[in-house]
Design an enzyme around this catalytic site. Structure first.
Site, PDB file in Angstrom:
ATOM      1  CD  GLU A  65      -2.499   1.028   2.843  1.00  0.00           C
ATOM      2  OE1 GLU A  65      -3.384   1.956   3.114  1.00  0.00           O
ATOM      3  OE2 GLU A  65      -2.438   0.270   3.572  1.00  0.00           O
ATOM      4  CB  CYS A  67      -4.324  -1.811   4.366  1.00  0.00           C
ATOM      5  SG  CYS A  67      -3.568  -2.171   6.012  1.00  0.00           S
ATOM      6  CE  LYS A  77      -7.294   1.317   3.792  1.00  0.00           C
ATOM      7  NZ  LYS A  77      -5.974   1.901   4.700  1.00  0.00           N
TER       8      LYS A  77
END
Length: 271
Positions: free
Chosen positions: A45, A147, A115
């Site tokens: 990320e 994540c 995200k």
């Protein structure tokens, strides 16, 4: 020639896009030299920027540096004939997203995902994504998570229902939550009978120390390859073994046995 997929574990220097890009380029070169059959590399990320100092993302020149870093990496992918998934900020009109870019061996780069579940540290500077991306890879159709997204069963299940054949997770998951990182990755694989390639950060940004422990997991939730350390490096899996390991013969399959009609509050009884 055997075909390999890799999860690359790397450190980043916050805000030093050029240095981070150089690290990515070296990692790709090393991977291709060590495994000529390497076809796809997944990076952590925000690996081109780092995972801190979000307030400086909008500083003059940052967007151009990110664009140049992606272009250089795409050119390297073309030179080495390998695809890559790169985490970097995406600059849209009036906002910035925490995104993943798919760079193919033709030298093309496209944003495939932003995200959708932001943690508190991001929320003042980053805008959450509101869509899902499935991309064709050398190993089948991939769905993407970043994540904290991996902690939610809903995203991964939606990808499975849409025909994804593997999940790619790019992360900056911190210490002391290594157990939760492993649990999230393996659970998303097991829930959906899908292999998962998960690349996590290492190193330190500000007060955050990243856990590493990148891994490749089969559709039964078994870890097939991992880098169990906090050191830079990669874990690789040969494609045939990886795909065979996700075979669920003689075992149940949650996606095939769902009872959607039952999963409603009207069936809940309180005693």
């Amino acid at each position: 020639m055997e075909q390999y997929i890799a999860a690359v574990q790397m450190n980043c220097v916050v805000g030093d896009v050029k240095k981070n890009t150089d690290t990515v380029l070296r990692a790709l070169t090393h991977l291709k030299e060590s495994e000529r059959g390497a076809e796809l590399a997944v990076f952590p990320e925000m690996c081109l920027y780092g995972y801190d100092a979000f307030e400086h993302l909008s500083d003059p020149g940052t967007e151009q540096e990110i664009r140049e870093g992606l272009e250089q990496t795409a050119q390297m992918c073309q030179k080495l004939q390998i695809d890559a998934v790169i985490g970097a900020p995406y600059f849209s009109t009036g906002h910035i997203e925490n995104a993943l870019f798919y760079l193919d061996r033709k030298g093309q780069s496209k944003k495939v995902y932003a995200k959708t579940h932001l943690i508190a540290a991001e929320q003042s500077f980053i805008t959450a994504g509101d869509s899902y991306g499935i991309c064709q890879t050398p190993f089948g159709k991939a769905g993407f998570l970043i994540c904290w997204d991996s902690a939610f069963a809903e995203n991964a299940r939606l990808y499975r229902q849409a025909g994804a054949e593997l999940l790619i997770i790019s992360a900056a998951w911190e210490i002391p939550y290594q157990r939760q990182w492993k649990l999230a990755v393996c659970a998303r694989a097991f829930d959906n009978a899908l292999p998962v390639v998960a690349a996590n950060r290492t190193g330190k940004d500000g007060t955050a120390v990243f856990a590493g422990n990148s891994m490749i997991v089969d559709g039964m939730g078994n870890i097939l390859s991992e880098n169990p350390t906090m050191e830079e490096g990669d874990c690789k899996m040969e494609a045939v073994k990886w795909m065979d390991a996700s075979d669920r013969l003689d075992f149940g399959s949650q996606p095939e046995e769902l009872r959607k009609e039952l999963y409603q509050m009207k069936h809940m009884k309180f005693f």
